[in-house]
Design an enzyme around this catalytic site. Structure first.
Site, PDB file in Angstrom:
ATOM      1  N   TRP A   1      40.466  43.595  52.252  1.00  0.00           N
ATOM      2  CA  TRP A   1      40.163  42.376  53.023  1.00  0.00           C
ATOM      3  C   TRP A   1      41.243  41.321  52.770  1.00  0.00           C
ATOM      4  O   TRP A   1      41.622  40.569  53.659  1.00  0.00           O
ATOM      5  CB  TRP A   1      38.787  41.854  52.602  1.00  0.00           C
ATOM      6  CG  TRP A   1      38.411  40.542  53.246  1.00  0.00           C
ATOM      7  CD1 TRP A   1      37.744  40.357  54.418  1.00  0.00           C
ATOM      8  CD2 TRP A   1      38.681  39.221  52.743  1.00  0.00           C
ATOM      9  NE1 TRP A   1      37.584  39.020  54.682  1.00  0.00           N
ATOM     10  CE2 TRP A   1      38.143  38.297  53.669  1.00  0.00           C
ATOM     11  CE3 TRP A   1      39.311  38.729  51.604  1.00  0.00           C
ATOM     12  CZ2 TRP A   1      38.231  36.919  53.476  1.00  0.00           C
ATOM     13  CZ3 TRP A   1      39.403  37.360  51.421  1.00  0.00           C
ATOM     14  CH2 TRP A   1      38.862  36.479  52.358  1.00  0.00           C
ATOM     15  N   HIS A   2      41.745  41.297  51.516  1.00  0.00           N
ATOM     16  CA  HIS A   2      42.723  40.270  51.160  1.00  0.00           C
ATOM     17  C   HIS A   2      44.069  40.466  51.844  1.00  0.00           C
ATOM     18  O   HIS A   2      44.783  39.494  52.088  1.00  0.00           O
ATOM     19  CB  HIS A   2      42.935  40.234  49.638  1.00  0.00           C
ATOM     20  CG  HIS A   2      41.808  39.585  48.916  1.00  0.00           C
ATOM     21  ND1 HIS A   2      40.681  40.274  48.554  1.00  0.00           N
ATOM     22  CD2 HIS A   2      41.624  38.310  48.518  1.00  0.00           C
ATOM     23  CE1 HIS A   2      39.848  39.436  47.949  1.00  0.00           C
ATOM     24  NE2 HIS A   2      40.394  38.233  47.914  1.00  0.00           N
ATOM     25  N   GLY A   3      44.410  41.684  52.127  1.00  0.00           N
ATOM     26  CA  GLY A   3      45.704  41.868  52.781  1.00  0.00           C
ATOM     27  C   GLY A   3      46.038  43.317  52.982  1.00  0.00           C
ATOM     28  O   GLY A   3      45.504  44.202  52.301  1.00  0.00           O
TER      29      GLY A   3
END
Lengths: 329, 482
Positions: B325-327
């Site tokens: 989700w973060h990257g």
């Protein structure tokens, strides 16, 4: 709601007042940028040679050593070619009418950046030159908050107060770098010298650290800087002013750590400019006449070094004038 | 628009005055003003991406309405999937398409087939991961009949785009935030003051702690090959405080700003670096995302109800998805997996809910056992952050190898060490204040409340002075890129 708004106003009154006091004080100060520019305009009818560039030229060329032509040092710390050009044009527009030569300093790190960083605003307060599309609205509203910043303001105030206590006189101008390095505090034709040699900073590790900051970045502005410089040369030549590119001496041991690729690119660009515009480049970077005693640190000349260098430069200029069969005196 | 920008300092009072003086007593007008202000806030960055938010809002609003009128389970499921596909489709395209494309090419070249394809030139819309998850929570809750779908499009638009938390959370649940847009909001002096105090502390965390730590973290991470093991440890510690100051600072400003407008947002951070185990850390770090994954992914997958294999599988899924989700980078996936590895032993030995209270509750100092566990958890977290911050896996491995060298036992050394010492002292003082306020909503929530006003003002002035003094170049928030 009224209570909230009232409290906010009361709360903000004190910082607002203080900010205004600091802004007033800052606006009333004479900085090195103001001093240099105003002294230049005061001598506008006499000036025949202008020295441009960053700290290398600022501390490296002593105009008082130029006996034949009236020379003025308009260089300043971190000053880029972008500002060199605009300052000169501004000076000419404001009546510097006898100008014959402009020395443009080309250093290891001059050709790929146009910004002076936070100094863009400081110099703007002194000479009114804006950097590209940078916005100055907030800096105009409050130099304390958005120009010099509180940290610099307090350091300037401290310097001012200490000077008054120690020397019992008012400071002639504020040099933002003062205190970081030793130097005489009176400008002579725009020049101030560094004094002595700081031996503690002549070592391999510090050379490497210093050079990290001078490495050409991926977003290099080389092409636009060269174009700007080219336009500047054309502008000068159109006014029958001779531009001369020059490089100040740097310490021989330090030079060994310079990136050869970057140096090579610089040399090729300078060669190209000289050929294209038929101008000269006087490169003293690795001149072996300069020893450690001539340097304040690895890439700045001290009082003795600048005197020596300026005599060399002045003699070469006189010779150049004679060989060109000019009679500018 | 950044919270730490002059634009926001002008924007906020204008919206505040219009909200309480012009639109006061008129709920619809207040909500409409919030939508307008939020779109302006977002459009300040890039107005073209407003269409994405608007489209997502319209789709989820219609899906919500349709779900209300639909009893057929298959059709309801189809509606839910339509919403999920639209929302995750946008997210996938903008955030992950290059990642999948590049990995696809690498995988094929590994088997000897060369594929020529250029990466797509895609701009990642700021905050897309945040508002996508927020709107999804609405559709899922309506589908599960936990929430009555709204008929008020303006209120729903305000819920999706609410500017204080639009670009970096907290990721609000529709069940919590949406009903607040239906209720009349009266100005509450204490709540507004509380909001201002939280904004002030958030700005301190961001500008003084995060931005200054960032200077040194970037210097050390970007030139990691040049530094000794001890300096690399210092770099990892700088990043640890940078990311905490940055993200929790943003959350504090978001929550404080919402309070000024009469809203309550959920808490996003609860002093995570004082956790005694990783399970506690994840109950205290980015709470709105952890609980989102718990409620909408972990529990639907079976949670920890099944056998050991099921528990292991679900734990890895939730942590890896959270990392992703973060990257779109393997570093985030490894970071997630590493946290799963930290967490699993606690789950499997049923020790994951041991530390539900605050450490050293009612005491000034932790005991030796608590301190040791805090230190261990903190060290594990710092280690995991190296993967989070590194450019790629190779960089993370070389960074860790650099730490595990004999130079680990030398004194850290880098250009600007003197300036860094000031920041280390500041971080130390900051940690003390955070420790003192660890049982509150935010560190300074209780400080100075009983003091006389001039003394309290001096405290605020000191914080403001520190913010101005240590302010450098305006820095974007790390979590904007997610």
């Amino acid at each position: 709601m009224k209570k909230f708004i009232k409290r906010i106003i009361i709360f903000l009154f004190f910082p607002f007042l203080l900010t205004n006091i600091f802004d007033y004080w800052l606006r009333s100060q004479n900085t090195i940028y103001k001093e240099k520019y105003n002294s230049l305009i005061a001598a506008k009818d006499s000036i025949q040679v202008i020295i441009l560039g960053n700290s290398h030229a600022n501390y490296g060329v002593d105009p008082t050593q130029f006996k034949e032509l009236y020379t003025y040092n308009l260089a300043n710390v971190s000053q880029s070619i972008y500002f060199d050009k605009r300052l000169t044009i501004n000076a000419i527009d404001n009546g510097v009418s006898n100008l014959k030569f402009v020395f443009i300093s080309i250093d290891y790190h001059s050709l790929f950046t146009s910004s002076q960083g936070y100094r863009n605003k400081w110099s703007y307060y002194g000479n009114g030159i804006k950097y590209k599309n940078e916005k100055y609205l907030l800096s105009n509203i409050s130099p304390f908050l958005w120009g010099y910043t509180p940290r610099v303001t307090f350091s300037l105030m401290k310097k001012n107060i200490l000077h008054r206590i120690k020397k019992k006189s008012k400071l002639l101008y504020i040099d933002i770098e003062d205190g970081v390095i030793n130097k005489a505090d009176t400008l002579k034709k725009g020049f101030v010298a560094l004094t002595g040699t700081n031996y503690s900073i002549f070592n391999e590790e510090l050379y490497q650290n210093r050079l990290k900051g001078f490495k050409e970045p991926n977003n290099s502005e080389r092409d636009s800087v060269l174009k700007d410089l080219g336009d500047f040369i054309i502008y000068l030549k159109n006014r029958e002013i001779t531009p001369i590119l020059f490089t100040t001496p740097t310490y021989v041991e330090y030079n060994k750590y310079l990136d050869t690729m970057q140096l090579c690119r610089n040399n090729l660009d300078v060669e190209y400019l000289c050929k294209k515009y038929n101008i000269e480049s006087w490169d003293y970077m690795s001149d072996n006449r300069f020893t450690i005693l001539d340097f304040y640190n690895q890439d700045h000349l001290n009082e003795q070094g600048s005197q020596k260098f300026s005599i060399i430069l002045s003699n070469r200029l006189s010779l150049y004038v004679r060989t060109q069969n000019n009679t500018y005196k | 628009m950044l919270f730490n920008s002059i634009d926001f300092a002008i924007f906020l009072p204008i919206v505040f005055i219009l909200y309480w003086f012009v639109a006061n007593k008129n709920l619809k007008l207040q909500n409409f003003l919030i939508v307008t202000a939020s779109y302006l806030f977002y459009g300040w960055w890039d107005w073209r991406f407003l269409s994405l938010i608007l489209f997502s809002t319209i789709v989820d609003f219609i899906v919500g309405q349709q779900l209300k009128n639909e009893d057929n389970q298959t059709k309801r499921k189809l509606l839910l999937w339509a919403s999920i596909l639209v929302n995750l489709g946008f997210l996938g395209f903008f955030k992950y398409s290059n990642f999948f494309l590049n990995n696809f090419i690498t995988a094929f070249s590994f088997f000897g087939t060369e594929i020529k394809a250029n990466s797509l030139n895609i701009i990642l819309p700021v905050g897309i991961s945040f508002y996508t998850f927020q709107t999804l929570s609405y559709t899922i809750d309506v589908y599960k009949k936990k929430l009555e779908p709204t008929k008020d499009f303006i209120a729903f638009s305000a819920f999706v785009s609410f500017f204080p938390q639009l670009v970096a959370g907290p990721i609000e649940r529709a069940t919590h935030l949406l009903p607040q847009f239906y209720k009349n909001r009266d100005f509450n002096y204490s709540k507004a003051v509380e909001g201002m105090r939280q904004i002030l502390w958030g700005l301190f965390k961001k500008i003084v702690i995060a931005d200054n730590c960032a200077k040194y973290a970037n210097l050390i991470f970007n030139n990691s090959a040049d530094y000794s093991g001890s300096t690399l440890v210092l770099g990892a510690l700088f990043f640890t405080f940078q990311i905490y100051g940055d993200f929790s600072g943003y959350s504090d400003i978001a929550i404080g700003t919402s309070r000024l407008f009469g809203f309550d947002l959920m808490r996003n951070f609860n002093f995570p670096y004082f956790s005694r185990d990783i399970a506690e850390f994840w109950r205290r770090w980015h709470i709105s995302l952890s609980t989102w994954f718990r409620d909408y992914l972990y529990i639907p997958l079976g949670g920890s109800r099944g056998g050991t294999w099921m528990k292991v599988r679900n734990t890895f899924i939730i942590f890896i998805v959270s990392g992703f989700w973060h990257g779109a980078n393997w570093t985030f996936i490894v970071w997630g997996a590493l946290n799963a590895i930290y967490f699993l032993p606690l789950l499997l030995t049923k020790n994951n809910r041991n530390n539900l209270d605050t450490v050293a509750h009612g005491r000034n100092l932790p005991n030796l056992k608590e301190f040791s566990f805090m230190l261990l958890t903190f060290s594990l977290t710092v280690f995991a952050w190296i993967f989070f911050r590194a450019e790629n896996i190779g960089h993370a491995i070389s960074y860790i190898s650099g730490i595990l060298s004999p130079s680990l036992l030398t004194i850290p050394k880098f250009a600007g060490m003197r300036g860094a010492l000031t920041i280390i002292i500041l971080v130390g003082l900051f940690t003390l204040v955070e420790w003192k306020g660890r049982e509150e909503q935010y560190a300074i929530a209780n400080i100075g409340l009983k003091w006389k006003r001039p003394l309290r003002y001096i405290m605020y002035y000191t914080i403001i002075f520190a913010i101005i003094w240590f302010a450098g170049k305006e820095q974007q928030f790390i979590y904007f890129q997610f």
